[in-house]
Design a protein around this motif. Structure first.
Motif, PDB file in Angstrom:
ATOM      1  N   LYS A  48      45.954  73.105  18.861  1.00 25.29           N
ATOM      2  CA  LYS A  48      45.343  73.040  17.538  1.00 25.29           C
ATOM      3  C   LYS A  48      46.479  73.076  16.534  1.00 25.29           C
ATOM      4  CE  LYS A  48      41.934  75.397  14.626  1.00 25.29           C
ATOM      5  NZ  LYS A  48      41.913  74.341  13.709  1.00 25.29           N
ATOM      6  N   MET A  49      46.556  72.061  15.692  1.00 30.44           N
ATOM      7  CA  MET A  49      47.678  71.935  14.765  1.00 30.44           C
ATOM      8  C   MET A  49      47.596  72.993  13.672  1.00 30.44           C
ATOM      9  SD  MET A  49      49.042  68.619  12.653  1.00 30.44           S
ATOM     10  CE  MET A  49      49.217  67.664  14.122  1.00 30.44           C
ATOM     11  N   THR A  50      48.731  73.611  13.399  1.00 27.54           N
ATOM     12  CA  THR A  50      48.830  74.606  12.333  1.00 27.54           C
ATOM     13  C   THR A  50      49.486  73.964  11.116  1.00 27.54           C
ATOM     14  OG1 THR A  50      51.000  75.318  13.096  1.00 27.54           O
ATOM     15  CG2 THR A  50      49.086  76.471  14.019  1.00 27.54           C
ATOM     16  N   ARG A  51      49.432  74.675  10.002  1.00 34.30           N
ATOM     17  CA  ARG A  51      50.092  74.160   8.792  1.00 34.30           C
ATOM     18  C   ARG A  51      51.593  74.045   8.996  1.00 34.30           C
ATOM     19  NH1 ARG A  51      47.820  73.565   3.949  1.00 34.30           N
ATOM     20  NH2 ARG A  51      49.775  74.033   2.876  1.00 34.30           N
ATOM     21  N   ARG A  52      52.156  74.994   9.739  1.00 33.81           N
ATOM     22  CA  ARG A  52      53.602  74.957  10.005  1.00 33.81           C
ATOM     23  C   ARG A  52      53.964  73.712  10.805  1.00 33.81           C
ATOM     24  NH1 ARG A  52      57.456  76.054  13.635  1.00 33.81           N
ATOM     25  NH2 ARG A  52      59.362  77.034  12.912  1.00 33.81           N
ATOM     26  N   GLU A  53      53.192  73.425  11.854  1.00 35.34           N
ATOM     27  CA  GLU A  53      53.478  72.244  12.663  1.00 35.34           C
ATOM     28  C   GLU A  53      53.277  70.969  11.854  1.00 35.34           C
ATOM     29  OE1 GLU A  53      52.427  70.371  17.008  1.00 35.34           O
ATOM     30  OE2 GLU A  53      50.905  71.573  16.010  1.00 35.34           O
ATOM     31  N   ALA A  54      52.247  70.953  11.018  1.00 35.21           N
ATOM     32  CA  ALA A  54      52.000  69.782  10.175  1.00 35.21           C
ATOM     33  C   ALA A  54      53.172  69.549   9.227  1.00 35.21           C
ATOM     34  CB  ALA A  54      50.707  69.971   9.394  1.00 35.21           C
ATOM     35  N   ALA A  55      53.703  70.630   8.665  1.00 35.19           N
ATOM     36  CA  ALA A  55      54.852  70.509   7.763  1.00 35.19           C
ATOM     37  C   ALA A  55      56.080  70.010   8.523  1.00 35.19           C
ATOM     38  CB  ALA A  55      55.134  71.847   7.099  1.00 35.19           C
ATOM     39  N   LEU A  56      56.276  70.476   9.753  1.00 35.97           N
ATOM     40  CA  LEU A  56      57.414  70.005  10.555  1.00 35.97           C
ATOM     41  C   LEU A  56      57.285  68.523  10.881  1.00 35.97           C
ATOM     42  CD1 LEU A  56      57.900  72.962  13.051  1.00 35.97           C
ATOM     43  CD2 LEU A  56      59.517  72.183  11.326  1.00 35.97           C
ATOM     44  N   ILE A  57      56.087  68.080  11.185  1.00 33.58           N
ATOM     45  CA  ILE A  57      55.868  66.670  11.528  1.00 33.58           C
ATOM     46  C   ILE A  57      56.205  65.770  10.340  1.00 33.58           C
ATOM     47  CG2 ILE A  57      54.076  64.962  12.058  1.00 33.58           C
ATOM     48  CD1 ILE A  57      52.785  67.152  13.818  1.00 33.58           C
ATOM     49  N   LEU A  58      55.771  66.175   9.155  1.00 32.39           N
ATOM     50  CA  LEU A  58      56.009  65.346   7.971  1.00 32.39           C
ATOM     51  C   LEU A  58      57.367  65.602   7.333  1.00 32.39           C
ATOM     52  CD1 LEU A  58      52.515  65.374   6.253  1.00 32.39           C
ATOM     53  CD2 LEU A  58      53.516  63.634   7.724  1.00 32.39           C
ATOM     54  N   GLY A  59      58.055  66.637   7.775  1.00 33.01           N
ATOM     55  CA  GLY A  59      59.384  66.918   7.236  1.00 33.01           C
ATOM     56  C   GLY A  59      59.365  67.502   5.843  1.00 33.01           C
ATOM     57  N   VAL A  60      58.326  68.286   5.537  1.00 34.43           N
ATOM     58  CA  VAL A  60      58.212  68.921   4.234  1.00 34.43           C
ATOM     59  C   VAL A  60      57.979  70.420   4.428  1.00 34.43           C
ATOM     60  CG1 VAL A  60      57.310  66.855   3.094  1.00 34.43           C
ATOM     61  CG2 VAL A  60      55.725  68.482   4.117  1.00 34.43           C
ATOM     62  N   ARG A  61      57.945  71.157   3.340  1.00 37.06           N
ATOM     63  CA  ARG A  61      57.598  72.579   3.393  1.00 37.06           C
ATOM     64  C   ARG A  61      56.079  72.722   3.321  1.00 37.06           C
ATOM     65  NH1 ARG A  61      62.064  76.110   1.833  1.00 37.06           N
ATOM     66  NH2 ARG A  61      63.848  74.789   1.373  1.00 37.06           N
ATOM     67  N   GLU A  62      55.592  73.874   3.755  1.00 37.86           N
ATOM     68  CA  GLU A  62      54.145  74.104   3.723  1.00 37.86           C
ATOM     69  C   GLU A  62      53.613  74.141   2.295  1.00 37.86           C
ATOM     70  OE1 GLU A  62      52.703  77.267   6.309  1.00 37.86           O
ATOM     71  OE2 GLU A  62      54.569  77.104   7.437  1.00 37.86           O
ATOM     72  N   SER A  63      54.443  74.505   1.336  1.00 38.50           N
ATOM     73  CA  SER A  63      54.011  74.635  -0.057  1.00 38.50           C
ATOM     74  C   SER A  63      54.334  73.394  -0.896  1.00 38.50           C
ATOM     75  CB  SER A  63      54.681  75.863  -0.671  1.00 38.50           C
ATOM     76  OG  SER A  63      56.092  75.709  -0.615  1.00 38.50           O
ATOM     77  N   THR A  64      54.522  72.269  -0.255  1.00 39.75           N
ATOM     78  CA  THR A  64      54.877  71.035  -0.961  1.00 39.75           C
ATOM     79  C   THR A  64      53.673  70.506  -1.744  1.00 39.75           C
ATOM     80  OG1 THR A  64      56.412  70.510   0.812  1.00 39.75           O
ATOM     81  CG2 THR A  64      55.785  68.704  -0.623  1.00 39.75           C
ATOM     82  N   PRO A  65      53.890  69.969  -2.948  1.00 44.34           N
ATOM     83  CA  PRO A  65      52.781  69.396  -3.730  1.00 44.34           C
ATOM     84  C   PRO A  65      52.173  68.168  -3.036  1.00 44.34           C
ATOM     85  CG  PRO A  65      54.823  69.444  -5.011  1.00 44.34           C
ATOM     86  CD  PRO A  65      55.143  69.946  -3.668  1.00 44.34           C
ATOM     87  N   PRO A  66      50.903  67.882  -3.329  1.00 38.27           N
ATOM     88  CA  PRO A  66      50.208  66.774  -2.653  1.00 38.27           C
ATOM     89  C   PRO A  66      50.897  65.410  -2.788  1.00 38.27           C
ATOM     90  CG  PRO A  66      48.637  68.128  -3.835  1.00 38.27           C
ATOM     91  CD  PRO A  66      49.996  68.637  -4.189  1.00 38.27           C
ATOM     92  N   ASP A  67      51.496  65.115  -3.937  1.00 46.96           N
ATOM     93  CA  ASP A  67      52.138  63.808  -4.084  1.00 46.96           C
ATOM     94  C   ASP A  67      53.346  63.667  -3.156  1.00 46.96           C
ATOM     95  OD1 ASP A  67      53.395  65.756  -5.659  1.00 46.96           O
ATOM     96  OD2 ASP A  67      54.302  64.244  -6.972  1.00 46.96           O
ATOM     97  N   LYS A  68      54.089  64.758  -2.959  1.00 50.25           N
ATOM     98  CA  LYS A  68      55.226  64.717  -2.029  1.00 50.25           C
ATOM     99  C   LYS A  68      54.751  64.623  -0.584  1.00 50.25           C
ATOM    100  CE  LYS A  68      58.527  65.225  -5.056  1.00 50.25           C
ATOM    101  NZ  LYS A  68      59.538  64.230  -5.298  1.00 50.25           N
ATOM    102  N   ILE A  69      53.607  65.240  -0.273  1.00 52.70           N
ATOM    103  CA  ILE A  69      53.039  65.150   1.076  1.00 52.70           C
ATOM    104  C   ILE A  69      52.643  63.711   1.365  1.00 52.70           C
ATOM    105  CG2 ILE A  69      51.074  65.821   2.511  1.00 52.70           C
ATOM    106  CD1 ILE A  69      51.206  68.574   1.120  1.00 52.70           C
ATOM    107  N   LYS A  70      52.014  63.066   0.400  1.00 48.83           N
ATOM    108  CA  LYS A  70      51.602  61.668   0.587  1.00 48.83           C
ATOM    109  C   LYS A  70      52.817  60.759   0.748  1.00 48.83           C
ATOM    110  CE  LYS A  70      47.282  62.211  -1.910  1.00 48.83           C
ATOM    111  NZ  LYS A  70      46.534  61.905  -3.119  1.00 48.83           N
ATOM    112  N   GLU A  71      53.878  61.027  -0.012  1.00 46.33           N
ATOM    113  CA  GLU A  71      55.103  60.240   0.098  1.00 46.33           C
ATOM    114  C   GLU A  71      55.748  60.426   1.481  1.00 46.33           C
ATOM    115  OE1 GLU A  71      59.512  60.631  -1.792  1.00 46.33           O
ATOM    116  OE2 GLU A  71      57.825  60.795  -3.188  1.00 46.33           O
ATOM    117  N   ALA A  72      55.786  61.683   1.949  1.00 47.43           N
ATOM    118  CA  ALA A  72      56.359  61.968   3.271  1.00 47.43           C
ATOM    119  C   ALA A  72      55.511  61.332   4.367  1.00 47.43           C
ATOM    120  CB  ALA A  72      56.456  63.475   3.489  1.00 47.43           C
TER     121      ALA A  72
END
Length: 112
Positions: A48-72
């Motif tokens: 089950k994917m966690t927020r930490r693993e999701a952040a590692l996959i996208l190469g961002v921090r867990e507290s990254t703003p939504p626009d940076k998440i979409k860019e990553a």
């Protein structure tokens, strides 16, 4: 008498310069390749994917703003898209990581 001496020194200097150039080129070719693109998450996936693993996959921090998440997400998907030779499984995990970080609930029931 000085002309042959100058010519000999010029030839010797050219030979040393050539030798140095060849050695430098061989050292350049023998060096390990460096990654010019950013490295992405290489680990296995948790059941089950966690927020930490999701952040590692996208190469961002867990507290990254939504626009940076979409860019990553876009950057990682371009590198791993199934139409460009990537894996369907990896693409689904990348999309799942984006959904988790953006806080979107994964809808398992569809109204068809």
């Amino acid at each position: 008498m000085t002309t042959p001496l100058i010519a000999g020194l010029a030839i010797a200097a050219a030979a040393y310069a050539g030798r140095y150039g060849i050695q430098a080129w061989q050292a350049f070719k023998a060096r390990p390749p460096t990654a010019r693109i950013r490295k992405f998450y290489e680990g296995g996936f948790q059941p089950k994917m966690t927020r930490r693993e999701a952040a590692l996959i996208l190469g961002v921090r867990e507290s990254t703003p939504p626009d940076k998440i979409k860019e990553a997400h876009r950057r990682v998907m371009v590198a791993n898209h199934p139409d460009a030779g990537g894996s369907h499984y990896l693409a689904s995990k990348i999309n799942e990581a984006k959904e988790i970080l953006l806080g979107k609930a994964k809808s398992s029931d569809s109204a068809f």
